[in-house]
Enzyme design. Structure first.
Site, short mmCIF file in Angstrom:
data_model
loop_
_atom_site.label_atom_id
_atom_site.label_comp_id
_atom_site.label_asym_id
_atom_site.label_seq_id
_atom_site.Cartn_x
_atom_site.Cartn_y
_atom_site.Cartn_z
N SER A 10 0.83 -1.20 0.00
CA SER A 10 0.00 0.00 0.00
C SER A 10 0.86 1.25 0.00
O SER A 10 1.66 1.47 0.92
CB SER A 10 -0.90 0.02 1.24
OG SER A 10 -1.48 1.30 1.39
N HIS A 35 -1.08 -1.23 -4.46
CA HIS A 35 -2.34 -0.88 -3.83
C HIS A 35 -2.39 0.63 -3.58
O HIS A 35 -1.46 1.19 -3.00
CB HIS A 35 -2.51 -1.65 -2.53
CG HIS A 35 -3.87 -1.51 -1.92
ND1 HIS A 35 -4.98 -2.22 -2.38
CD2 HIS A 35 -4.32 -0.75 -0.89
CE1 HIS A 35 -6.03 -1.90 -1.64
NE2 HIS A 35 -5.66 -1.00 -0.74
N ASP A 37 -4.55 3.57 -1.96
CA ASP A 37 -5.61 3.91 -1.02
C ASP A 37 -6.10 5.34 -1.25
O ASP A 37 -5.37 6.30 -1.02
CB ASP A 37 -5.11 3.79 0.42
CG ASP A 37 -5.03 2.34 0.87
OD1 ASP A 37 -6.06 1.64 0.80
OD2 ASP A 37 -3.94 1.91 1.29
N MET A 39 -8.55 8.28 -0.22
CA MET A 39 -9.39 8.77 0.87
C MET A 39 -9.78 10.22 0.60
O MET A 39 -8.98 10.99 0.08
CB MET A 39 -8.63 8.67 2.20
CG MET A 39 -8.11 7.28 2.49
SD MET A 39 -7.25 7.22 4.07
CE MET A 39 -6.53 5.58 3.99
N HIS A 74 -8.32 1.30 -4.21
CA HIS A 74 -9.33 1.12 -3.17
C HIS A 74 -9.94 2.48 -2.85
O HIS A 74 -9.28 3.34 -2.26
CB HIS A 74 -8.67 0.51 -1.93
CG HIS A 74 -9.57 0.41 -0.75
ND1 HIS A 74 -9.09 0.25 0.53
CD2 HIS A 74 -10.93 0.45 -0.63
CE1 HIS A 74 -10.10 0.20 1.38
NE2 HIS A 74 -11.22 0.32 0.70
N MET A 76 -12.05 4.88 -0.88
CA MET A 76 -12.75 5.18 0.37
C MET A 76 -13.31 6.58 0.21
O MET A 76 -12.86 7.55 0.83
CB MET A 76 -11.77 5.08 1.55
CG MET A 76 -11.36 3.63 1.83
SD MET A 76 -9.89 3.49 2.87
CE MET A 76 -8.61 3.53 1.61
N MET A 145 -11.67 -5.30 5.13
CA MET A 145 -10.88 -4.37 5.93
C MET A 145 -10.67 -4.99 7.32
O MET A 145 -11.63 -5.29 8.02
CB MET A 145 -11.59 -3.03 6.06
CG MET A 145 -11.75 -2.27 4.75
SD MET A 145 -10.17 -1.89 3.98
CE MET A 145 -9.43 -0.80 5.21
N ASP A 183 -6.97 -6.13 3.92
CA ASP A 183 -6.31 -4.83 3.98
C ASP A 183 -6.31 -4.33 5.41
O ASP A 183 -7.36 -4.02 5.97
CB ASP A 183 -7.06 -3.85 3.06
CG ASP A 183 -6.40 -2.48 2.97
OD1 ASP A 183 -5.44 -2.23 3.72
OD2 ASP A 183 -6.86 -1.67 2.15
#
Length: 227
Positions: A10, A35, A37, A39, A74, A76, A145, A183
């Site tokens: 990540s 990966h 992430d 947000m 991913h 979020m 998660m 994750d």
């Protein structure tokens, strides 16, 4: 059929001042996916990367032999569809989102698939799996998660193991080739236990980027998985 394992570092735990170099280094260390992430300081209490950074890193996501390494995004974020489309255009290969972040889960899956990307659903620690009853036939990836989303470096929540086992049963019953990704808090000393519960894809952030020798960590994870 033997399970093939994927290790997906990540970038949340990487050195942001030299992300391109970090991507190259973890790929050289033997990673399978990158990966990403995402947000939005709305769905989760943090703000990270946008599509432009994904686009900038895409040329770096390849092996020394020039083979492309999948970028696993991913999301979020809330809402989902517009950013999912933007990340697909920026070079993402897999895009996962949280079902409670969109009004129409099936539609959001179709938005991602229409862009030629693989689609996934991500589930928070306290979130039920009921939506899988209706959409498991349409997805390529399920993300469990094992920490609450928003920050790197958290400890693994043990109840995630039961959820991983439940998802593995659902995948087996579906007969589909769906990857089961975990994750949060994945480390050398628990990766085997997570795999035994049914996971085949492992997101690791600080466990890899927090160490000076990325290859040593990836090799140790593979050794644990092979044990």
């Amino acid at each position: 059929m033997a399970m093939t394992f994927c290790i997906a570092p990540s970038l949340l735990s990487a050195d942001f001042a030299r992300l391109g170099e970090e991507v190259k280094n973890v790929i050289a260390a033997g990673s399978d996916w990158i990966h990403f992430d995402v947000m939005d300081n709305h769905y989760v209490p943090n703000l990270t990367f946008g599509p432009m950074i994904c686009s900038a890193l895409k040329p770096h996501a390849k092996t020394a032999a020039g083979v492309a390494v999948p970028i696993d995004v991913h999301l979020m974020v809330q809402p989902v569809d517009a950013l999912a489309s933007a990340f697909a255009d920026a070079g993402a290969d897999l895009i996962s989102f949280h079902p409670d972040a969109t009004s129409h889960v099936h539609r959001s899956i179709q938005v991602i698939k229409s862009k030629g990307c693989k689609a996934g659903l991500a589930f928070n620690p306290g979130q039920p799996l009921d939506v899988l009853d209706w959409v498991i036939e349409d997805i390529d990836l399920i993300v469990i998660m094992s920490v609450n989303p928003g920050f790197g470096g958290q400890s693994f929540i043990d109840s995630a193991l039961r959820k991983i086992e439940d998802v593995r049963r659902r995948i087996t019953a579906s007969g589909k080739n769906i990857r089961l990704e975990v994750d949060g808090g994945v480390k050398v000393d628990n990766i085997r236990q997570i795999a035994d519960a049914g996971a085949d894809t492992f997101v690791a952030g600080s466990a890899i980027f927090g160490k000076p020798d990325y290859k040593a960590v990836v090799d140790a994870m593979r050794a644990s998985l092979a044990a």
